[in-house]
Design a protein around this motif. Structure first.
Motif, PDB file in Angstrom:
ATOM      1  N   CYS A   1      -2.071   4.596  -7.747  1.00  0.00           N
ATOM      2  CA  CYS A   1      -1.444   5.284  -6.611  1.00  0.00           C
ATOM      3  C   CYS A   1      -0.708   6.550  -7.036  1.00  0.00           C
ATOM      4  N   ALA A   2      -0.405   6.662  -8.329  1.00  0.00           N
ATOM      5  CA  ALA A   2       0.552   7.675  -8.775  1.00  0.00           C
ATOM      6  C   ALA A   2       0.232   9.077  -8.276  1.00  0.00           C
ATOM      7  N   ASP A   3      -1.012   9.492  -8.453  1.00  0.00           N
ATOM      8  CA  ASP A   3      -1.331  10.872  -8.068  1.00  0.00           C
ATOM      9  C   ASP A   3      -1.989  10.953  -6.690  1.00  0.00           C
ATOM     10  N   LYS A   4      -1.715   9.969  -5.825  1.00  0.00           N
ATOM     11  CA  LYS A   4      -2.285   9.997  -4.480  1.00  0.00           C
ATOM     12  C   LYS A   4      -1.295  10.495  -3.446  1.00  0.00           C
ATOM     13  N   CYS A   5      -0.025  10.540  -3.812  1.00  0.00           N
ATOM     14  CA  CYS A   5       1.011  10.926  -2.850  1.00  0.00           C
ATOM     15  C   CYS A   5       1.127  12.440  -2.774  1.00  0.00           C
ATOM     16  N   HIS A   6       1.111  12.952  -1.537  1.00  0.00           N
ATOM     17  CA  HIS A   6       1.203  14.406  -1.361  1.00  0.00           C
ATOM     18  C   HIS A   6       2.522  14.957  -1.880  1.00  0.00           C
TER      19      HIS A   6
ATOM     20  N   ARG B   1       0.327   6.018   4.085  1.00  0.00           N
ATOM     21  CA  ARG B   1      -0.527   4.931   3.597  1.00  0.00           C
ATOM     22  C   ARG B   1      -1.696   5.397   2.730  1.00  0.00           C
ATOM     23  N   ARG B   2      -1.649   6.613   2.254  1.00  0.00           N
ATOM     24  CA  ARG B   2      -2.761   7.037   1.407  1.00  0.00           C
ATOM     25  C   ARG B   2      -2.774   6.203   0.137  1.00  0.00           C
ATOM     26  N   CYS B   3      -1.597   5.908  -0.398  1.00  0.00           N
ATOM     27  CA  CYS B   3      -1.527   5.112  -1.623  1.00  0.00           C
ATOM     28  C   CYS B   3      -2.107   3.722  -1.406  1.00  0.00           C
ATOM     29  N   SER B   4      -1.875   3.163  -0.233  1.00  0.00           N
ATOM     30  CA  SER B   4      -2.321   1.781   0.002  1.00  0.00           C
ATOM     31  C   SER B   4      -3.842   1.679   0.002  1.00  0.00           C
ATOM     32  N   LEU B   5      -4.495   2.798   0.290  1.00  0.00           N
ATOM     33  CA  LEU B   5      -5.958   2.810   0.286  1.00  0.00           C
ATOM     34  C   LEU B   5      -6.498   2.603  -1.127  1.00  0.00           C
TER      35      LEU B   5
ATOM     36  N   THR C   1       3.010   1.366   0.594  1.00  0.00           N
ATOM     37  CA  THR C   1       4.354   1.929   0.467  1.00  0.00           C
ATOM     38  C   THR C   1       5.000   2.126   1.833  1.00  0.00           C
ATOM     39  N   ALA C   2       4.189   2.372   2.848  1.00  0.00           N
ATOM     40  CA  ALA C   2       4.764   2.530   4.185  1.00  0.00           C
ATOM     41  C   ALA C   2       5.585   1.298   4.535  1.00  0.00           C
ATOM     42  N   GLU C   3       5.038   0.151   4.229  1.00  0.00           N
ATOM     43  CA  GLU C   3       5.703  -1.103   4.534  1.00  0.00           C
ATOM     44  C   GLU C   3       7.053  -1.191   3.809  1.00  0.00           C
ATOM     45  N   ILE C   4       7.055  -0.733   2.569  1.00  0.00           N
ATOM     46  CA  ILE C   4       8.273  -0.770   1.764  1.00  0.00           C
ATOM     47  C   ILE C   4       9.278   0.259   2.291  1.00  0.00           C
ATOM     48  N   THR C   5       8.790   1.433   2.627  1.00  0.00           N
ATOM     49  CA  THR C   5       9.675   2.462   3.188  1.00  0.00           C
ATOM     50  C   THR C   5      10.266   2.005   4.524  1.00  0.00           C
TER      51      THR C   5
ATOM     52  N   HIS D   1      -8.434  18.017  10.708  1.00  0.00           N
ATOM     53  CA  HIS D   1      -7.507  17.250   9.871  1.00  0.00           C
ATOM     54  C   HIS D   1      -7.377  15.856  10.461  1.00  0.00           C
ATOM     55  N   ASP D   2      -7.781  14.835   9.713  1.00  0.00           N
ATOM     56  CA  ASP D   2      -7.547  13.462  10.158  1.00  0.00           C
ATOM     57  C   ASP D   2      -6.066  13.172   9.980  1.00  0.00           C
ATOM     58  N   SER D   3      -5.410  12.780  11.040  1.00  0.00           N
ATOM     59  CA  SER D   3      -4.014  12.399  10.901  1.00  0.00           C
ATOM     60  C   SER D   3      -3.963  11.041  10.232  1.00  0.00           C
ATOM     61  N   CYS D   4      -2.918  10.842   9.431  1.00  0.00           N
ATOM     62  CA  CYS D   4      -2.843   9.639   8.596  1.00  0.00           C
ATOM     63  C   CYS D   4      -3.035   8.352   9.387  1.00  0.00           C
ATOM     64  N   ASN D   5      -2.262   8.219  10.449  1.00  0.00           N
ATOM     65  CA  ASN D   5      -2.259   6.927  11.137  1.00  0.00           C
ATOM     66  C   ASN D   5      -3.541   6.622  11.896  1.00  0.00           C
TER      67      ASN D   5
END
Lengths: 355, 543
Positions: free
Chosen positions: B100-105, B167-171, B179-183, B403-407
């Protein structure tokens, strides 16, 4: 705490774990403790621990349906959906989980950031982590299955089959007499190789290095030690296999006995395995059980057409339309928005509403 | 406001190598302006009865915490571990593989190691280990456990308001750790101490009171719609008559208030009005509501409970007006809430009917219990059934990317519906690179309530990966328009584009529809909804 500390600490602990049975069996002759008591305790701790873990997880409910969708949803009939990446039914979820657990689907998707300053950011498909992980887990599995020959009599066909396949790649004439004499099992070497690569990766990739804890290095080192003692036993300092099987069969049939003489190397191997087994439930290795319960993977994306119940749902205070209209009624009337109560009626009912 | 913003070249110079020798656990948090959002105003928290509302500043040493703050947090965490299996599992099974490390914008654009999803989670996990696991209690730091201190709390506040829950990391996580869940949980905990940000707390209070985040009161809402009607009349020659708060309509329409309020969302809003007018003669019977005048849900960036409290309005209003089903506008997190929470929060909506398009007769079976249909599902169905007369050449001045929105992408899977509409309303559509769209899409960098002004540096950094992909298609295909189905996107992308990729505009999908739709009895259109001359109406442009 940095990676050097973590690595040193984990190595020292593994070294001590090697020394314990070495002294315990080699010098103090505590064969029964290391051959019977500790393995039983370890198994007990493992089962109790993992069951406790899973029950602990399962006790917490899943209040909301939160799958991570990785493909097209089911919507209009002419839009092609992704039944595995965005499952709408249990069958789809089962498929998704099979891919996840058996082929590490999510890891397969991995990309690596290619950051060049200015405007050239790329995301390259990165298969190494996936490949190392796959090699590691599958070789571990094969090794595990092969070891069933020590715990079964007669040995089931699939164990023999796996072993045959595993030993398919025969080396020629061994350079040293006796070395590599029993057929070479690739899995053990793949396992050791994969562990090494996983360790190297953890140290060499700065981001992974930074987030690593001693608990990330320790199991890798422990497994390395287990693998090395296993390889040594099989190919170099051979132990008496017949005696080993006598002991292991005694363990599984609950009629444990210590055979006359097995080399101390075996006890080191057995002790390290015991430690690993007992360690699993209390460490990150619980991912092997947890992945099955992960709500972002094991739920179907159906919450728009099948109601999902939150068991602890409770009523919450809301701002009702009546309260809203009460505040804005005059303004609403002024612009011609329909209202529930016209002010004239309100004058009458206002009295009743007073508490 | 953010003081001087550095130059793009300077900002794009990011170091991703963390200080390896020092470790992260004891590095004190450095709260920087340009990154954090202003704290919540007490009045906003009080309006929705949130605890410990007070004036405080993140830059002060003393955050004026209640004396038993630690007890409150730990008790809150205990309660949530019992309520959310997701949280419990995600606390236990991370192996720190680093996928996940390099997936977060935010990490890509900022390089702050604590923005690596794994480390963001470890901020909470370390305290969890200390308080809730035997290993953590016994071995402390060696087991990755940390005492909860004021510094840790400050770190939480700083970094959990640097996650857009995209949720990009969760993918990419092999165990689906989200991480969304944790946040979400961490923000719930922070809210127990009154530690929210104002950009979330005030919209929440507004929405509770006036029905929408922007605090638009009913008469003003009507005025704004009337402005659109004037503009539409100028452009098309037709005076449209949408209804507001009308009882007995068949369908209730709910969309984010951002589209009523500011450009370029307003053009999307005009697109809706035009589409609904077009359908009226075909038997379409729809009303807007000033009470349920918000599709988005900033409560969701506060707590599950607040999300439920705000979301309740949609069904309540649908019931009051006696509609059959609800149509929802283009919005990102709104659709995560509708898809994954609404029925569970506030259902069953048994007073509504299973949605059927009155124009095509299509049954929206995927919305059977929620009774809420996404407008791109609805419009795609219209187009597929040839119910819309479209002139895509009116959008010929545009080279569009999507642009696909995240959700909608990662919490729903709405990928093809908007694309189908774009392809039918525009002649020039180009996709961004594969690893930046669909389920792998990058956040705008300002979601989950982080679209304030004072954290502009954070937003620009977080938006870099998306902007970089836009720049790619801009240079390669001459793309000049970034389309999206999210009101926050429409609110934040203009600033982002201006900074990183000038010359690219931002549009909603239904603005494209509004432009292309050929209305019965309209005058010859000379401009698009923005008042810009249509292609061929000015001088010949090369297309």
């Amino acid at each position: 705490m940095n990676f050097i500390f973590s690595i040193v600490l984990s190595s020292v602990v593994v070294l001590i774990l090697v020394l314990i049975p070495w002294i315990g069996v080699g010098a103090l002759k505590l064969d029964t403790l290391f051959g019977i008591i500790i393995p039983y305790i370890a198994l007990f701790v493992f089962f109790a621990g993992i069951i406790g873990r899973v029950i602990g997880w399962a006790r917490s409910p899943v209040p909301f349906r939160i799958p991570t969708t990785a493909g097209q949803q089911w919507s209009l009939p002419w839009i092609r959906r992704s039944p595995l990446e965005n499952p709408k039914s249990t069958a789809g979820v089962v498929g998704r989980m099979i891919f996840e657990v058996l082929t590490f689907r999510s890891l397969f998707r991995n990309t690596k950031l290619q950051f060049r300053s200015g405007f050239r950011i790329g995301y390259e498909w990165e298969k190494w982590l996936w490949l190392f992980a796959l090699a590691f887990h599958y070789s571990f599995l094969v090794v595990l299955i092969r070891h069933l020959r020590f715990f079964t009599e007669p040995i089931p066909g699939f164990v023999n089959l796996i072993e045959q396949l595993d030993g398919l790649m025969q080396t020629g004439v061994a350079p040293v007499e006796g070395f590599m004499l029993p057929s070479v099992m690739i899995s053990g070497f793949v396992l050791l190789g994969a562990v090494t690569l996983l360790v190297l990766r953890r140290i060499l990739i700065p981001q992974v290095n930074y987030v690593s804890l001693p608990g990330d290095y320790f199991p890798l080192f422990l497994i390395t030690a287990i693998g090395l003692t296993g390889v040594l036993m099989r190919y170099v300092l051979k132990v008496d296999i017949v005696s080993v099987k006598e002991l292991t069969m005694g363990l599984v049939t609950f009629r444990p006995s210590i055979p006359y003489e097995i080399g101390v190397l075996f006890y080191i191997h057995l002790f390290l395995v015991s430690v690993l087994i007992a360690y699993i439930p209390f460490s990150k290795i619980t991912h092997m059980a947890g992945v099955f319960l992960s709500p972002t993977r094991n739920l179907s994306n159906n919450s728009r057409f099948v109601r999902h119940i939150n068991p602890w749902s409770y009523p919450v205070p809301v701002h009702t339309y009546d309260e809203y209209e009460e505040e804005f009624r005059d303004k609403m009337i002024a612009v011609g928005l329909p209202v529930e109560k016209m002010p004239e009626e309100e004058a009458g009912s206002a009295e009743e509403e007073k508490e | 406001m953010a003081e001087k913003i550095m130059k793009p070249e300077e900002m794009a110079n990011v170091n991703h190598t963390p200080p390896l020798l020092s470790g992260w656990m004891h590095r004190p948090v450095e709260i920087k302006s340009g990154i954090y959002c202003y704290p919540a105003k007490p009045a906003s928290l009080e309006y929705v009865s949130f605890p410990h509302a007070r004036e405080w500043s993140p830059m002060d040493e003393d955050w004026k915490l209640p004396p038993n703050w630690k007890e409150i947090i730990l008790e809150g965490l205990r309660e949530r571990l019992e309520r959310f299996r997701s949280l419990k599992i995600f606390m236990d099974i991370c192996v720190r593989c680093g996928a996940c490390a390099d997936k977060c914008h935010f990490f890509i654009g900022g390089g702050d190691p604590r923005n690596m999803p794994v480390l963001r989670a470890e901020l909470l996990r370390s305290v969890y280990r200390k308080e809730f696991t035997t290993a953590g209690k016994l071995m402390g730091e060696i087991a990755g456990a940390r005492e909860l201190t004021v510094d840790v709390l400050k770190e939480w506040w700083y970094y959990f308001f640097q996650c857009t829950e995209c949720r990009r990391c969760s993918l990419f996580c092999p165990y689906g750790i989200d991480t969304a869940e944790i946040t979400i949980v961490a923000r719930e905990l922070l809210n127990l101490l009154g530690l929210n940000i104002d950009w979330i707390a005030t919209p929440v209070a507004n929405c509770y009171r006036t029905g929408n985040h922007l605090g638009i009161q009913p008469h003003a809402f009507k005025d704004m719609i009337d402005f659109f009607l004037d503009d539409i009349e100028d452009i098309t020659g037709i005076r449209m008559e949408p209804s507001l708060n009308r009882k007995g309509a068949e369908i209730l329409f709910v969309t984010p208030s951002g589209d009523v309020f500011a450009d370029p969302g307003t053009y999307t809003c005009m697109g809706y009005i035009i589409l609904f007018h077009y359908l009226q003669s075909l038997g379409f019977d729809l009303t807007w509501s000033t009470f349920a005048s918000e599709g988005g849900n900033f409560g969701y960036f506060t707590s599950h409970e607040m999300a439920k409290r705000l979301n309740a309005k949609m069904y309540a209003e649908a019931k009051r007006l006696g509609v059959k089903w609800i149509l929802g506008g283009e919005c990102g997190h709104m659709w995560r809430v509708i898809n994954q929470y609404m029925d569970t929060f506030n259902g069953p909506a048994d007073f509504l009917e299973e949605p059927v398009s009155p124009i095509t007769g299509t049954k929206f079976e995927n919305a059977k219990t929620t009774k809420m249909v996404h407008i791109t599902e609805f419009t795609a169905d219209l187009i597929k059934n040839n119910k819309l007369k479209l002139d895509a050449s009116r959008n010929d001045n545009l080279k569009v990317t999507f642009h696909d929105s995240c959700n909608p992408a990662r919490a729903m899977g709405l990928l093809e519906e908007p694309r189908y509409i774009i392809r039918n309303t525009c002649n020039h559509f180009y996709e961004m690179p594969d690893n930046t769209i669909r389920e792998q899409t990058f956040c705008c960098g300002s979601g989950a309530g982080l679209n304030a002004g004072e954290n502009m540096e954070l937003r620009l950094r977080g938006g870099l990966p998306r902007a970089n992909a836009v720049k790619y298609v801009h240079e390669k295909f001459g793309v000049n328009m970034l389309s999206c189905v999210c009101a926050i996107d429409r609110a934040v992308f203009p600033a982002l584009m201006e900074y990183w990729v000038p010359e690219v505009g931002v549009t909603g999908v239904h603005e494209l529809v509004g432009n292309a739709l050929i209305l019965e009895g309209e005058k010859k259109r000379e401009t698009n909804l923005r008042g810009e001359p249509l292609p061929g109406m000015e001088e010949e442009k090369d297309v």
